[in-house]
Write an enzyme that holds these catalytic residues in place. Structure first.
Site, mmCIF file in Angstrom:
data_model
loop_
_atom_site.group_PDB
_atom_site.id
_atom_site.type_symbol
_atom_site.label_atom_id
_atom_site.label_comp_id
_atom_site.label_asym_id
_atom_site.label_seq_id
_atom_site.Cartn_x
_atom_site.Cartn_y
_atom_site.Cartn_z
ATOM 1 N N SER A 142 0.869 -1.191 0.000
ATOM 2 C CA SER A 142 0.000 0.000 0.000
ATOM 3 C C SER A 142 0.901 1.235 0.000
ATOM 4 O O SER A 142 2.088 1.134 0.316
ATOM 5 C CB SER A 142 -0.845 -0.007 1.281
ATOM 6 N N TYR A 155 -2.085 -0.539 10.773
ATOM 7 C CA TYR A 155 -2.247 -0.909 9.351
ATOM 8 C C TYR A 155 -0.945 -0.644 8.589
ATOM 9 O O TYR A 155 -0.454 -1.503 7.852
ATOM 10 C CB TYR A 155 -3.405 -0.126 8.734
HETATM 11 P P1 NDP Z 1 -11.707 -5.479 -0.333
HETATM 12 O O1 NDP Z 1 -12.221 -5.356 1.063
HETATM 13 O O2 NDP Z 1 -12.631 -5.246 -1.455
HETATM 14 O O3 NDP Z 1 -11.018 -6.898 -0.513
HETATM 15 C C1 NDP Z 1 -10.344 -7.551 0.527
HETATM 16 C C2 NDP Z 1 -10.305 -9.021 0.194
HETATM 17 O O4 NDP Z 1 -9.589 -9.720 1.229
HETATM 18 C C3 NDP Z 1 -11.683 -9.648 0.098
HETATM 19 O O5 NDP Z 1 -11.734 -10.457 -1.053
HETATM 20 C C4 NDP Z 1 -11.778 -10.494 1.357
HETATM 21 O O6 NDP Z 1 -12.547 -11.646 1.066
HETATM 22 C C5 NDP Z 1 -10.318 -10.868 1.562
HETATM 23 N N1 NDP Z 1 -10.020 -11.296 2.917
HETATM 24 C C6 NDP Z 1 -10.099 -10.584 4.060
HETATM 25 N N2 NDP Z 1 -9.768 -11.357 5.114
HETATM 26 C C7 NDP Z 1 -9.465 -12.584 4.616
HETATM 27 C C8 NDP Z 1 -9.060 -13.808 5.181
HETATM 28 N N3 NDP Z 1 -8.883 -13.967 6.503
HETATM 29 N N4 NDP Z 1 -8.831 -14.867 4.371
HETATM 30 C C9 NDP Z 1 -9.018 -14.747 3.036
HETATM 31 N N5 NDP Z 1 -9.398 -13.616 2.439
HETATM 32 C C10 NDP Z 1 -9.623 -12.543 3.223
HETATM 33 O O7 NDP Z 1 -10.478 -4.472 -0.393
HETATM 34 P P2 NDP Z 1 -9.323 -4.210 -1.493
HETATM 35 O O8 NDP Z 1 -9.599 -4.885 -2.749
HETATM 36 O O9 NDP Z 1 -9.123 -2.755 -1.475
HETATM 37 O O10 NDP Z 1 -8.072 -4.875 -0.751
HETATM 38 C C11 NDP Z 1 -7.135 -5.698 -1.400
HETATM 39 C C12 NDP Z 1 -5.745 -5.389 -0.870
HETATM 40 O O11 NDP Z 1 -5.389 -4.074 -1.282
HETATM 41 C C13 NDP Z 1 -5.601 -5.398 0.648
HETATM 42 O O12 NDP Z 1 -4.393 -6.022 1.000
HETATM 43 C C14 NDP Z 1 -5.548 -3.922 1.007
HETATM 44 O O13 NDP Z 1 -4.863 -3.698 2.209
HETATM 45 C C15 NDP Z 1 -4.811 -3.369 -0.195
HETATM 46 N N6 NDP Z 1 -4.941 -1.934 -0.430
HETATM 47 C C16 NDP Z 1 -6.160 -1.376 -0.705
HETATM 48 C C17 NDP Z 1 -6.274 -0.012 -0.894
HETATM 49 C C18 NDP Z 1 -7.594 0.654 -1.110
HETATM 50 O O14 NDP Z 1 -7.658 1.908 -1.046
HETATM 51 N N7 NDP Z 1 -8.674 -0.070 -1.398
HETATM 52 C C19 NDP Z 1 -5.085 0.865 -0.865
HETATM 53 C C20 NDP Z 1 -3.864 0.167 -0.603
HETATM 54 C C21 NDP Z 1 -3.805 -1.180 -0.394
HETATM 55 P P3 NDP Z 1 -13.530 -12.412 2.073
HETATM 56 O O15 NDP Z 1 -14.112 -11.410 3.019
HETATM 57 O O16 NDP Z 1 -14.530 -13.034 1.145
HETATM 58 O O17 NDP Z 1 -12.648 -13.441 2.745
#
Ligand code: NDP
Length: 244
Positions: A142, A155
């Protein structure tokens, strides 16, 4: 020629946001994608969508915090398609809060998903890639891997850790590519688990200039598509209007 066609790519956090967008774009470019997350009903829908457009996709439930579950997910992908070319450790959570709020369970959750989840993906995939003589890890960090501010201490700490783990792995690997994807603010479900009201408002403010997830998917596609002797080490993608 893009170096993407027929590659087997396992993606965690593929049920929404960045992971979903990456799965769709990589499949459109000929990759065989294996989607993992906990919400299987969402994964099933996305996989159906990819397959009905002519793509190749499978899914399996995975909780990235569980080492055995993560191993089973990666082995499922290998059994389906006989190899693993890319593991995209993308799952993450972001319940922002001030340290003084002492949301210690949320600290643990971030450490478990954001750091241990990535380590579990590496532990599951590294022996397979070493035996194959190659592969690629893509780990989602990130801009919070480069910046810390009020409410983001834990975070940011988890994302600094993802950065350090990824670069350490890169230095130790002769045949395995390691890429860090560092998005700025993107409009996704991330932060929906914020329980602290002030942090919710802060995120709403940031989201006014958010990117859509396909911007990050194009960066991931670029990193995968390079020839095997080219390792794109990190891509930072911010909204143009981002102030930090
Ligand atoms: P979302 O919340 O849309 O996606 C997060 C994903 O992580 C979901 O598919 C969720 O699926 C999965 N997840 C969470 N916990 C678990 C777990 N214990 N096991 C398996 N899967 C898990 O957010 P983003 O797409 O934004 O996030 C994706 C990545 O990008 C993250 O690492 C986030 O930190 C990073 N990021 C995002 C930014 C933003 O502004 N959006 C900026 C910078 C980095 P489910 O709940 O179905 O398990």
């Amino acid at each position: 020629m893009l170096n993407v066609e027929n590659k087997v790519i396992a993606i965690t956090g593929a049920s929404s946001g960045i992971g979903e967008a990456c799965a769709k774009l990589l499949a459109q470019n000929g990759a065989k994608v294996v989607l993992g997350a906990r919400r299987t009903e969402k994964l099933e829908k996305i996989v159906k969508n990819i397959c009905s457009s002519g793509g190749i996709a499978e899914f399996k439930a995975v909780d990235v915090t569980d080492r055995q579950d993560m191993k089973a997910f990666i082995h499922f992908a290998k059994e389906k398609f006989a190899r693993i070319d890319v593991i995209f450790n993308n799952a993450g959570v972001m319940p922002l809060s001030l340290m003084s709020a002492l949301k210690v369970d949320e600290w643990d959750k971030m450490i478990n998903v954001n750091i241990n989840g990535v380590l579990n993906g590496i532990a599951a995939g590294l022996p397979i890639m070493e035996a194959q003589g190659g592969g690629q890890f893509i780990n989602t960090a990130s801009i919070a891997a480069h910046w810390v501010g009020p409410t983001s201490a834990v975070y940011s700490a988890t994302k600094y850790a993802v950065w350090a783990i990824s670069d350490g792995l890169r230095q130790e690997s002769k045949n395995i590519r390691v890429t860090i994807i560092s998005p700025g603010v993107v409009e996704t479900e991330l932060g929906s688990d914020i329980s602290d009201q002030a942090s919710k408002g802060f995120l709403q403010e940031l989201r006014k200039t958010a990117l859509t997830p396909d911007a990050i998917a194009r960066a991931v596609l670029y990193a995968v598509a390079q020839p095997e002797d080219v390792d794109v080490n990190e891509i930072i993608v911010r909204p143009t209007a981002s102030a930090f």
